[in-house]
Design an enzyme around this catalytic site. Structure first.
Site, PDB file in Angstrom:
ATOM      1  N   GLN A  63      10.247  18.428 -23.211  1.00  0.00           N
ATOM      2  CA  GLN A  63      11.662  18.410 -23.580  1.00  0.00           C
ATOM      3  C   GLN A  63      12.069  19.697 -24.278  1.00  0.00           C
ATOM      4  O   GLN A  63      12.720  19.689 -25.318  1.00  0.00           O
ATOM      5  CB  GLN A  63      11.958  17.193 -24.455  1.00  0.00           C
ATOM      6  CG  GLN A  63      11.720  15.900 -23.712  1.00  0.00           C
ATOM      7  CD  GLN A  63      12.034  14.678 -24.554  1.00  0.00           C
ATOM      8  OE1 GLN A  63      12.608  14.759 -25.618  1.00  0.00           O
ATOM      9  NE2 GLN A  63      11.644  13.513 -24.052  1.00  0.00           N
ATOM     10  N   CYS A  64      11.713  20.813 -23.682  1.00  0.00           N
ATOM     11  CA  CYS A  64      11.948  22.136 -24.257  1.00  0.00           C
ATOM     12  C   CYS A  64      12.834  22.932 -23.300  1.00  0.00           C
ATOM     13  O   CYS A  64      12.820  22.697 -22.096  1.00  0.00           O
ATOM     14  CB  CYS A  64      10.594  22.834 -24.442  1.00  0.00           C
ATOM     15  SG  CYS A  64      10.667  24.549 -24.971  1.00  0.00           S
ATOM     16  N   GLY A  65      13.562  23.882 -23.832  1.00  0.00           N
ATOM     17  CA  GLY A  65      14.364  24.761 -22.978  1.00  0.00           C
ATOM     18  C   GLY A  65      13.511  25.549 -21.997  1.00  0.00           C
ATOM     19  O   GLY A  65      14.001  25.992 -20.957  1.00  0.00           O
TER      20      GLY A  65
END
Length: 166
Positions: A37-39
């Site tokens: 759930q990271c850019g």
């Protein structure tokens, strides 16, 4: 003599079994701490594309999910595996670990210790920090998260290391 290679470490697979990094002897490795759930999560697919660019070669990517940065890896074991399947990951993903601080996995403590690894030191400042390892299991370089896995900088170094002896 001090072992300044990564082969001295064991890692835990998503199925709970332990594996020695010595299983990757004579291979060029790109070791990456990942998060779902990271850019930078789209880099999972870019890593898969990079792996496809070196078919049948002695190159492997090893991914280590970590929740150390912004709580961006809330998944565990089977959920990580399922997420990686959807992302079409074609390289080993290991059990979630800590990559910084006093509770960091010994492999990442090794990466942070220039005296221990004999080359350079780097502590991940965010997800998708990449370590390049030569065929002798030694750290040769690292790349910050904003360096895309498919960048010419990374590709050229992998090609150079694959062409080199141990």
């Amino acid at each position: 003599m001090v072992d300044n290679s990564i082969y001295q470490f064991n890692i835990q697979q998503l199925n709970g079994e332990e594996l020695s990094l010595s299983e990757y002897k004579d291979k060029v490795l790109l070791i990456v701490n990942t998060a779902s759930q990271c850019g930078f999560t789209p880099q999972l697919k870019e890593l898969a594309a990079l792996k496809k660019d070196f078919p049948g070669s002695d190159f492997e990517i090893l991914a280590f999910p970590s929740n150390d940065f912004g709580g961006q890896e809330p998944l565990e074991g089977p959920a990580i595996s399922a997420f990686c399947e959807v992302q079409e990951v074609n390289y080993p993903v290991f059990d979630k670990i800590r990559v910084r601080g006093p509770y960091a996995h010994p492999l990442y403590k090794f990466f942070a210790d220039k005296k221990g690894n004999g080359k350079l030191s780097s502590v991940p400042r965010w997800n998708f920090h990449k370590f390049l390892i030569n065929k002798s299991g030694r750290v040769t370089d690292f790349f910050y998260p904003f360096t895309k896995p498919t960048s010419s900088k990374i590709r050229k170094q992998i090609t150079r290391l694959l062409a080199a002896g141990k």
